[in-house]
Scaffold this motif. Structure first.
Motif, short mmCIF file in Angstrom:
data_model
loop_
_atom_site.label_atom_id
_atom_site.label_comp_id
_atom_site.label_asym_id
_atom_site.label_seq_id
_atom_site.Cartn_x
_atom_site.Cartn_y
_atom_site.Cartn_z
N CYS A 199 0.82 -1.21 0.00
CA CYS A 199 0.00 0.00 0.00
C CYS A 199 0.86 1.26 0.00
N ALA A 200 2.16 1.10 -0.15
CA ALA A 200 3.05 2.26 -0.20
C ALA A 200 2.74 3.08 -1.45
N ASP A 201 3.00 4.38 -1.38
CA ASP A 201 2.74 5.27 -2.51
C ASP A 201 3.54 4.83 -3.73
N ASP A 202 3.05 5.22 -4.90
CA ASP A 202 3.69 4.81 -6.15
C ASP A 202 5.09 5.39 -6.31
N GLU A 203 5.39 6.45 -5.59
CA GLU A 203 6.73 7.04 -5.70
C GLU A 203 7.79 6.18 -5.03
N TYR A 204 7.36 5.18 -4.25
CA TYR A 204 8.30 4.29 -3.59
C TYR A 204 8.60 3.07 -4.47
N ARG A 252 7.63 2.04 -11.78
CA ARG A 252 8.14 1.80 -10.43
C ARG A 252 9.09 0.62 -10.48
N LYS A 290 13.05 7.06 -3.19
CA LYS A 290 12.38 6.42 -2.05
C LYS A 290 12.24 4.93 -2.31
#
Length: 497
Positions: A199-204, A252, A290
């Protein structure tokens, strides 16, 4: 009664003779040990060093004695450390007090640590260092097993790591290893949280630990496999332990830290260190800012989180990359998902041509006209050259041969030339097609393939088995047939037909 008294007198006489003999020997040793060397000095204080102890002590030789004789008691700064220490650790310029009950003087703790550090770099045997510090008799059980054989040094890894020379050691890892307990500094770019990693943000970018065979059959690795798939692409990168494989999924990056060779093995701190360092290099090269990780190496792999966190802080210190650690949260959706059932795999000692009927036989082949030994054995029984010769042979194609003996044979074109390595992407494509045909039409429950060697990749069979295990339906049973000449490379659970 007279006989008993005579016997008692003889016993008393013998005891007295033994006692006198021991006293004579003791007096002889005392006279011998009383000989000493007197150090000439300008002052009245003399430094006496016992000659017998000096001759048996490892640190004393002719040069050391000569150097010591030139030292005067007025200049104790040049004196050896042993001479500066008094009987109870106080400074003394007169004499060195040595315990005559011990063959050699005890080393202080700092000397022991220095020599242990030398050993850690491959310069000295550990068990000999321990003997020098603790004494020969007190540490025999520590240094030797029940048969008297020196034990393996505590730095030797199990798991798969040969002892290396100091020249080939990873100096950056050694730097972390020697200071891991002294580094209590918290870095801002390594933070911990609770929640679902996916569920981490897509920037990670995401990452986790895997083995070279890319099995991913337990733990959080099963979630990575089911969500991102493309295992054939990961295998085609041919990453070894200590490196990192990558996938680009919807802009990603997903990192697969290869920390061990086999999925049933265990990683070491050094292989994890090297994989994390390679991930850092890739992140800096691709501009990844990130990365979200689980507690890597600390679940089923058995490493300690305190050590791994210290390693992350060391590697990413001063680097513009944020590391967010997602701790396991009871009840998260991804954690309770059961893995999908897989087909069974058996290893048998026989030629694939001798397998029982109602079996699908798979044999790898190349685009050129090379005929392997397995193909020759199959041709003698099933006459496969006819279909092989007239079929097109592009990478990823399958060549089907139907027989009247209740067998179906598939040639899978997975090599450009015979000497090329197996292409795992094309093998996966072939297996999918065979599985679809079997499910719709043939409905055979047995699949067989003969084991082979594919230099330089000596794990080729493990990787192909993992692809088949996760492609065929769970009601299919896969047989890996090991010919007699490859018996030494077969797994332990080999079945004899």
């Amino acid at each position: 009664m007279a006989g008993k008294s005579k016997k008692y007198e003889n016993r008393k006489k013998n005891k007295k003779e033994r006692k006198e003999k021991e006293q004579q020997e003791a007096s002889g040793v005392t006279e011998k040990s009383s000989e000493s060397l007197t150090v000439p000095s300008t002052s009245t204080d003399d430094v006496e060093i016992k000659s017998e102890v000096m001759s048996t002590s490892p640190g004393w030789n002719v040069d050391n004695i000569a150097k010591t004789l030139e030292i005067t008691s007025s200049d104790t700064s040049q004196c050896p450390e042993e001479l500066q220490q008094g009987p109870e650790g106080t400074s003394s310029s007169k004499s060195e007090v040595i315990d005559e009950s011990c063959d050699k003087p005890k080393r202080n703790e700092q000397e022991f640590r220095n020599e242990e550090e030398k050993f850690r770099r491959g310069e000295q045997k550990y068990y000999q260092v321990r003997k020098d510090y603790h004494g020969n008799k007190s540490n025999e059980k520590f240094d030797q097993d029940s048969k008297g054989t020196p034990r393996r040094n505590y730095q030797d890894s199990n798991r798969n790591n040969s002892r290396r020379s100091s020249a080939s050691r990873d100096r950056e890892f050694d730097n972390w290893d020697s200071n891991k307990f002294n580094n209590d500094e918290e870095t801002e770019n390594v933070i911990e949280t609770f929640g679902d990693l996916f569920c981490a943000d897509d920037e990670y970018a995401l990452g986790h630990c895997v083995a070279e065979d890319m099995n991913m059959g337990s733990g959080i690795a099963t979630e990575f496999r089911s969500k991102f798939k493309r295992v054939d692409e990961l295998l085609e990168q041919r990453i070894r332990q200590g490196d990192v494989a990558t996938l680009l999924v919807d802009k990603r990056y997903v990192y697969y830290l290869v920390t061990k060779r086999y999925s049933n093995g265990k990683p070491t701190y050094e292989t994890l260190f090297r994989s994390l360092r390679r991930m850092r290099e890739h992140a800096l090269d691709k501009g990844v800012k990130k990365i979200a990780l689980p507690r890597i190496g600390c679940g089923l792999d058995g490493l300690e989180w305190k050590m791994v966190k210290s390693m992350l802080q060391f590697i990413f210190k001063g680097v513009d990359v944020e590391i967010k650690i997602y701790n396991f949260q009871q009840g998260s959706q991804s954690a309770i998902q059961p893995p999908k059932p897989k087909c069974r795999v058996k290893n048998v000692l026989k030629s694939v041509a001798d397998i029982e009927s109602y079996t699908i036989i798979i044999y790898p082949c190349s685009r050129d006209e090379n005929i392997t030994k397995t193909m020759t054995d199959l041709d003698k029984k099933f006459n496969i050259r006819t279909d092989y010769g007239r079929s097109r042979r592009n990478l990823g194609d399958v060549i089907r041969t139907d027989t009247r003996l209740n067998y179906i044979l598939y040639g899978v074109v997975v090599k450009e030339r015979a000497q090329d390595p197996v292409n795992y992407v094309h093998f996966q494509r072939c297996i999918k097609e065979i599985n679809q045909r079997n499910n719709k039409h043939d409905q055979y429950e047995y699949v067989a393939m003969e084991a082979f060697r594919d230099d330089p990749d000596n794990m080729v069979i493990n990787k192909l088995v993992n692809l088949m295990r996760n492609t065929f339906y769970y009601n299919v049973e896969v047989y890996i047939c090991w010919p007699e000449e490859l018996k030494q490379f077969a797994p332990r659970e080999l079945e004899y037909s």
